[in-house]
Design a protein around this motif. Structure first.
Motif, PDB file in Angstrom:
ATOM      1  N   ILE A 255       0.988  -1.441   0.354  1.00  0.00           N
ATOM      2  CA  ILE A 255       0.083  -0.086   0.524  1.00  0.00           C
ATOM      3  C   ILE A 255       0.898   1.125   0.492  1.00  0.00           C
ATOM      4  N   GLN A 256       0.195   1.999  -0.499  1.00  0.00           N
ATOM      5  CA  GLN A 256       1.341   3.317  -0.625  1.00  0.00           C
ATOM      6  C   GLN A 256       0.241   4.720  -0.719  1.00  0.00           C
ATOM      7  N   TRP A 257       0.789   6.330  -0.270  1.00  0.00           N
ATOM      8  CA  TRP A 257       0.139   6.849  -0.114  1.00  0.00           C
ATOM      9  C   TRP A 257       0.834   8.371  -0.590  1.00  0.00           C
ATOM     10  N   ARG A 258       0.026   9.164  -0.536  1.00  0.00           N
ATOM     11  CA  ARG A 258       1.014  10.380  -1.648  1.00  0.00           C
ATOM     12  C   ARG A 258       0.294  11.387  -1.306  1.00  0.00           C
ATOM     13  N   PHE A 259       0.767  12.318  -0.647  1.00  0.00           N
ATOM     14  CA  PHE A 259       0.201  13.964  -0.068  1.00  0.00           C
ATOM     15  C   PHE A 259       0.363  15.284  -1.152  1.00  0.00           C
ATOM     16  N   LEU A 260      -0.446  15.866  -1.745  1.00  0.00           N
ATOM     17  CA  LEU A 260      -0.159  16.694  -2.201  1.00  0.00           C
ATOM     18  C   LEU A 260       0.316  18.549  -1.583  1.00  0.00           C
ATOM     19  N   PHE A 261       1.563  18.883  -1.689  1.00  0.00           N
ATOM     20  CA  PHE A 261       1.281  19.892  -0.609  1.00  0.00           C
ATOM     21  C   PHE A 261       0.028  21.296  -1.409  1.00  0.00           C
ATOM     22  N   PRO A 262       0.220  21.482  -0.772  1.00  0.00           N
ATOM     23  CA  PRO A 262      -0.784  23.129  -1.139  1.00  0.00           C
ATOM     24  C   PRO A 262       0.349  24.242  -1.605  1.00  0.00           C
ATOM     25  N   THR A 263       1.384  24.159  -2.220  1.00  0.00           N
ATOM     26  CA  THR A 263       2.548  25.169  -3.006  1.00  0.00           C
ATOM     27  C   THR A 263       2.278  25.489  -4.368  1.00  0.00           C
ATOM     28  N   PRO A 264       2.528  26.389  -4.206  1.00  0.00           N
ATOM     29  CA  PRO A 264       2.430  26.856  -5.828  1.00  0.00           C
ATOM     30  C   PRO A 264       3.111  26.319  -7.213  1.00  0.00           C
ATOM     31  N   PHE A 265       4.120  25.040  -6.321  1.00  0.00           N
ATOM     32  CA  PHE A 265       4.291  24.124  -7.256  1.00  0.00           C
ATOM     33  C   PHE A 265       4.242  22.657  -6.924  1.00  0.00           C
ATOM     34  N   TYR A 266       4.197  21.839  -7.945  1.00  0.00           N
ATOM     35  CA  TYR A 266       4.206  21.041  -7.269  1.00  0.00           C
ATOM     36  C   TYR A 266       5.161  20.217  -6.583  1.00  0.00           C
ATOM     37  N   LEU A 267       4.084  19.212  -5.254  1.00  0.00           N
ATOM     38  CA  LEU A 267       5.573  18.744  -4.323  1.00  0.00           C
ATOM     39  C   LEU A 267       4.057  17.780  -3.469  1.00  0.00           C
ATOM     40  N   ALA A 268       5.387  16.922  -3.734  1.00  0.00           N
ATOM     41  CA  ALA A 268       4.406  15.732  -3.172  1.00  0.00           C
ATOM     42  C   ALA A 268       5.200  14.613  -2.483  1.00  0.00           C
ATOM     43  N   LEU A 269       4.421  13.938  -1.171  1.00  0.00           N
ATOM     44  CA  LEU A 269       5.371  13.311  -0.283  1.00  0.00           C
ATOM     45  C   LEU A 269       4.423  11.526  -0.615  1.00  0.00           C
ATOM     46  N   THR A 270       5.197  10.751  -0.046  1.00  0.00           N
ATOM     47  CA  THR A 270       4.893   9.382  -0.756  1.00  0.00           C
ATOM     48  C   THR A 270       5.755   8.859   0.945  1.00  0.00           C
ATOM     49  N   GLY A 271       5.280   7.468   0.940  1.00  0.00           N
ATOM     50  CA  GLY A 271       5.050   7.159   2.057  1.00  0.00           C
ATOM     51  C   GLY A 271       4.270   5.566   1.359  1.00  0.00           C
ATOM     52  N   GLY A 272       5.189   4.266   1.448  1.00  0.00           N
ATOM     53  CA  GLY A 272       4.347   2.966   1.421  1.00  0.00           C
ATOM     54  C   GLY A 272       5.304   1.357   2.072  1.00  0.00           C
ATOM     55  N   VAL A 273       4.169   0.349   2.437  1.00  0.00           N
ATOM     56  CA  VAL A 273       5.082  -0.121   2.942  1.00  0.00           C
ATOM     57  C   VAL A 273       4.268  -1.509   2.147  1.00  0.00           C
ATOM     58  N   PHE A 274       5.140  -2.102   1.877  1.00  0.00           N
ATOM     59  CA  PHE A 274       5.539  -3.340   0.186  1.00  0.00           C
ATOM     60  C   PHE A 274       6.048  -4.073   0.889  1.00  0.00           C
ATOM     61  N   ASN A 275       5.864  -5.468   0.475  1.00  0.00           N
ATOM     62  CA  ASN A 275       6.183  -6.834   1.379  1.00  0.00           C
ATOM     63  C   ASN A 275       7.747  -6.675   0.436  1.00  0.00           C
ATOM     64  N   GLU A 276       7.739  -6.300  -0.713  1.00  0.00           N
ATOM     65  CA  GLU A 276       9.489  -6.410  -0.803  1.00  0.00           C
ATOM     66  C   GLU A 276       9.185  -4.684  -2.478  1.00  0.00           C
ATOM     67  N   ILE A 277       9.906  -4.499  -2.403  1.00  0.00           N
ATOM     68  CA  ILE A 277      10.423  -3.638  -4.096  1.00  0.00           C
ATOM     69  C   ILE A 277      11.032  -3.954  -5.334  1.00  0.00           C
ATOM     70  N   GLY A 278      11.065  -4.854  -6.601  1.00  0.00           N
ATOM     71  CA  GLY A 278      11.624  -4.889  -7.044  1.00  0.00           C
ATOM     72  C   GLY A 278      11.405  -6.654  -8.078  1.00  0.00           C
ATOM     73  N   HIS A 279      11.577  -6.087  -9.105  1.00  0.00           N
ATOM     74  CA  HIS A 279      11.415  -7.499  -9.786  1.00  0.00           C
ATOM     75  C   HIS A 279      11.621  -7.667 -11.664  1.00  0.00           C
ATOM     76  N   SER A 280      12.392  -8.553 -11.138  1.00  0.00           N
ATOM     77  CA  SER A 280      12.474  -9.369 -12.774  1.00  0.00           C
ATOM     78  C   SER A 280      11.583 -10.249 -13.210  1.00  0.00           C
ATOM     79  N   HIS A 281      10.624 -10.024 -14.194  1.00  0.00           N
ATOM     80  CA  HIS A 281       9.283 -11.121 -14.427  1.00  0.00           C
ATOM     81  C   HIS A 281       9.702 -11.305 -15.198  1.00  0.00           C
ATOM     82  N   ALA A 282       9.138 -12.320 -16.056  1.00  0.00           N
ATOM     83  CA  ALA A 282       9.268 -13.204 -16.348  1.00  0.00           C
ATOM     84  C   ALA A 282       9.087 -13.111 -18.544  1.00  0.00           C
TER      85      ALA A 282
END
Length: 469
Positions: free
Chosen positions: A193-220
């Motif tokens: 799961i991941q969540w992203r918060f967009l700050f009310p600033t005049p430019f784009y500024l976002a903070l993201t946090g997440g919890v995963f089993n693992e990150i990174g994938h070599s697929h088929a």
């Protein structure tokens, strides 16, 4: 309406009786005439009021109909795919000539995408990928659309780095940079799961946090290896382009061959065999405690420097509690990315250039290698030209530095010029030459390599804002 008509009837009757000559005393005719005149004026005023009321009621009914139509149109515009999911297919084929092969054709991936709005509050999407190596559900996620904080849950590309979030056919060059493959296993795919918060600033500024089993994938599609963010056998998961065999041999001859081969291999004979039983991987449907999860954070900003220049900067950090299937091992991966774009104010939208790069720092502790810190990354320049020829043309150059995570002083360097021709947004051909200088012992990355790529898209196939290269 009925009350008004009743009043009009009463007043009409009164006027009629008065008009019929009711007997009145002599000298009282003038007040009677005045009363008749007042009654006529009242009738006229009431008639005018009734016309105004009827007009207002018609206008109100018309306004309500218009608002109903506008609301229906707005609902369809906001959720056009509630009952009709968007469907698209992307086909990625290549011809490859490398030191370990004289030349071969590959269907690297056939990716089927489906997406739809669930309701005004959430949407869902999935990407099913197939190749000669097998078929898998690469992404399947639900994402909120109307909350102050954007939440995504399921299996999806975690918000780590920039290009690690791209599907391989989205990249501006043919192959995933080897530095990404060794550091992040090529793609930041994870289940969590991941969540992203967009700050009310005049430019784009976002903070993201997440919890995963693992990150990174070599697929088929075009890779060997397993789904481990914490593994160190990154040479065995090379670029998703069938170049991982020798690296598996190189690493497999060391005491880490359990990572390039079977997770529950002969390592189970020593003190790590309990890891082979307890650490069930996400793709095998296992459970794990909170201390065994991977935690992610990212800060991302976008600025318009002028009407023609813009810049994106980001910093990402992933903390993985286990590496090499050792219970007390730890790993942290830091990434910094910068992207500078120039789009001149000319009629040809596809003119301009992009300069971008990412730098990774991987720190890990393990029984066999102790504490090691490896640094590497890539940088590329892409120039969109308009040579008065059909389609979109671009020239590019990729520089990549990929260290061996076990022996950071050993590095694979590569330089890759490429040219891309896109007759349309649904059709793209690319020619790329790569020359590598390898100190790690990966023969397939040393010397000259030639790639020809053809990507076609059918239907609606998009991965959102991140497609801006």
């Amino acid at each position: 309406m009925r009350r008004v008509e009743l009043k009009r009837l009463v007043l009409g009757c009164a006027a009629f009786l008065l008009a019929c000559g009711l007997s009145v005393p002599v000298g009282a005719q003038e007040p009677v005439d005045a009363l008749k005149e007042q009654l006529r004026e009242m009738q006229q005023e009431m008639g005018d009021l009734m016309k105004r009321i009827e007009g207002l009621e018609r206008k109100k009914a018309e306004t309500e109909r218009v608002e109903s139509v506008e609301q229906s149109v707005k609902s369809i515009q906001e959720s056009p795919s509630i009952l009709n999911p968007s469907i698209g297919l992307a086909i990625d084929t290549t011809f490859e000539s490398r030191p370990d092969t004289d030349g071969e054709f590959n269907v690297r991936s056939v990716e089927l995408g489906l997406s739809a709005e669930i309701d005004p509050y959430a949407r869902a999407y999935t990407f099913i990928t197939g190749s000669e190596g097998g078929i898998e559900v690469e992404e399947a996620a639900v994402q909120t659309t109307s909350l102050p904080v954007n939440v995504t849950a399921g299996r999806f590309f975690a918000d780590f780095g920039r290009l690690p979030q791209f599907h391989q056919h989205e990249l501006p060059f043919v192959n995933t940079p080897l530095s990404m493959t060794r550091m992040d296993m090529g793609e930041s795919l994870g289940t969590g799961i991941q969540w992203r918060f967009l700050f009310p600033t005049p430019f784009y500024l976002a903070l993201t946090g997440g919890v995963f089993n693992e990150i990174g994938h070599s697929h088929a599609h075009g890779a060997t290896g397993h789904d481990h963010e914490g593994e160190d056998d990154h040479e065995g998961e090379d670029d998703h382009d069938h170049e991982g065999e020798d690296d598996h041999d190189h690493e497999g001859e060391d005491d880490h061959d359990h990572e390039g081969e079977d997770d529950h291999d002969h390592e189970g004979e020593d003190d790590h065999d309990h890891e082979g039983e307890d650490e069930v991987h996400a793709d095998e449907g296992g459970s794990r405690s909170l201390k065994d999860l991977t935690y992610l954070g990212r800060l991302h900003a976008y600025f318009d420097l002028s009407e023609t220049w813009n810049i994106e900067v980001g910093s990402s950090l992933a903390l993985s509690p286990r590496t090499e299937m050792e219970e007390d091992s730890r790993r942290s991966l830091l990434g910094v990315d910068v992207t500078l774009r120039h789009r001149p104010l000319v009629p040809g939208f596809y003119e301009g250039f992009t300069v971008a790069g990412e730098w990774f720092v991987n720190s890990q502790d393990s029984h066999d290698h102790g504490t090691t810190t490896a640094r590497g990354g890539y940088a590329y320049a892409n120039w969109d030209v308009n040579p008065e020829l059909p389609g979109k043309w671009s020239l590019g150059l990729l520089l990549d530095s990929a260290p061996d995570l076990h022996h950071p002083d050993d590095t694979t360097l590569s330089l890759s010029p490429y040219i891309t021709w896109a007759p349309s947004e649904f059709n793209r051909l690319r020619l790329q030459y790569t020359h590598g200088w390898d100190d790690v012992g990966s023969a397939e990355h040393d010397g000259s390599q030639l790639y020809l790529q053809w990507i076609t898209v059918i239907g609606s196939h998009t991965h959102g804002f991140r497609e801006r290269r």
